[in-house]
Design a protein around this motif. Structure first.
Motif, PDB file in Angstrom:
ATOM      1  N   HIS A  60       0.852  -1.184   0.000  1.00 37.78           N
ATOM      2  CA  HIS A  60       0.000   0.000   0.000  1.00 37.78           C
ATOM      3  C   HIS A  60       0.892   1.239   0.000  1.00 37.78           C
ATOM      4  O   HIS A  60       2.072   1.161   0.338  1.00 37.78           O
ATOM      5  N   CYS A  77      -3.816   6.306   0.247  1.00 40.43           N
ATOM      6  CA  CYS A  77      -3.046   5.214  -0.346  1.00 40.43           C
ATOM      7  C   CYS A  77      -2.817   5.572  -1.806  1.00 40.43           C
ATOM      8  O   CYS A  77      -3.765   5.785  -2.544  1.00 40.43           O
ATOM      9  N   GLU A 128      -0.901   3.712  -3.897  1.00 40.51           N
ATOM     10  CA  GLU A 128      -0.378   2.535  -4.608  1.00 40.51           C
ATOM     11  C   GLU A 128      -1.590   1.639  -4.841  1.00 40.51           C
ATOM     12  O   GLU A 128      -2.272   1.269  -3.883  1.00 40.51           O
ATOM     13  N   TYR A 129      -1.863   1.298  -6.089  1.00 45.47           N
ATOM     14  CA  TYR A 129      -3.066   0.524  -6.374  1.00 45.47           C
ATOM     15  C   TYR A 129      -3.041  -0.811  -5.631  1.00 45.47           C
ATOM     16  O   TYR A 129      -2.080  -1.566  -5.738  1.00 45.47           O
ATOM     17  N   CYS A 130      -4.128  -1.070  -4.879  1.00 45.95           N
ATOM     18  CA  CYS A 130      -4.128  -2.260  -4.035  1.00 45.95           C
ATOM     19  C   CYS A 130      -5.449  -3.024  -4.102  1.00 45.95           C
ATOM     20  O   CYS A 130      -5.797  -3.741  -3.179  1.00 45.95           O
ATOM     21  N   HIS A 134      -9.124   0.492  -3.278  1.00 49.82           N
ATOM     22  CA  HIS A 134      -7.975   1.408  -3.233  1.00 49.82           C
ATOM     23  C   HIS A 134      -8.341   2.885  -3.103  1.00 49.82           C
ATOM     24  O   HIS A 134      -7.803   3.592  -2.250  1.00 49.82           O
ATOM     25  N   MET A 172      -9.264   4.110   0.346  1.00 47.30           N
ATOM     26  CA  MET A 172      -8.379   3.804   1.452  1.00 47.30           C
ATOM     27  C   MET A 172      -7.715   5.071   1.968  1.00 47.30           C
ATOM     28  O   MET A 172      -6.869   5.639   1.294  1.00 47.30           O
TER      29      MET A 172
END
Ligand code: CUA
Length: 143
Positions: free
Chosen positions: A90, A125, A127-129, A133, A136
């Protein structure tokens, strides 16, 4: 000789980068994030008061929130963030603070941030999660 000039030039460039790094660390008081040895005990959600103006915050990122989701500190606080992840990679970006960390499972990333002004600092966040996402986020409340 030509080689000497190449060596001098590249050392100069390296020196400039090094100076820029030191400049950022000392003059602008931006902490260079460090990676510290992982230990499962970092996977906890805790805001620990070390002193009146010094806090340690242990953050665990997971799909799709941060734990703790809300971090409350008084103005003038220096906060050490210890960041890890319980599942995938993340991001951890604190708005207006130039904090750009990665929460990596099995690793702990640390950075130090000073909060002088009252306000709400969103943590997002970046960062693609997965499907959650974009929702987040967390926050630091300086109050
Ligand atoms: Cu967590 Cu994107």
């Amino acid at each position: 000789k030509y080689e000497i000039r190449v060596i001098v030039l590249s050392s100069t460039i390296l020196g400039v980068f090094f100076f820029a790094l030191l400049f950022n660390v000392f003059s602008r008081k931006i902490d260079v994030p460090t990676c510290i040895p992982y230990d499962a005990s970092f996977q906890k959600a805790e805001v620990r008061k070390v002193d009146d103006d010094y806090y340690e915050v242990y953050v665990t990122a997971r799909m799709w929130n941060y734990d703790p989701g809300e971090i409350v500190v008084p103005p003038g606080s220096t906060v050490d963030f210890y960041l890890t992840s319980a599942d995938v990679v993340h991001g951890f970006n604190i708005e207006r603070k130039g904090v750009n960390l990665m929460a990596v499972p099995g690793a702990v990333n640390k950075t130090t941030v000073k909060f002088d002004e009252y306000g709400e600092y969103r943590i997002v966040c970046h960062e693609y999660c997965g499907v959650g996402h974009q929702n987040m986020m967390g926050k630091v409340l300086v109050t």
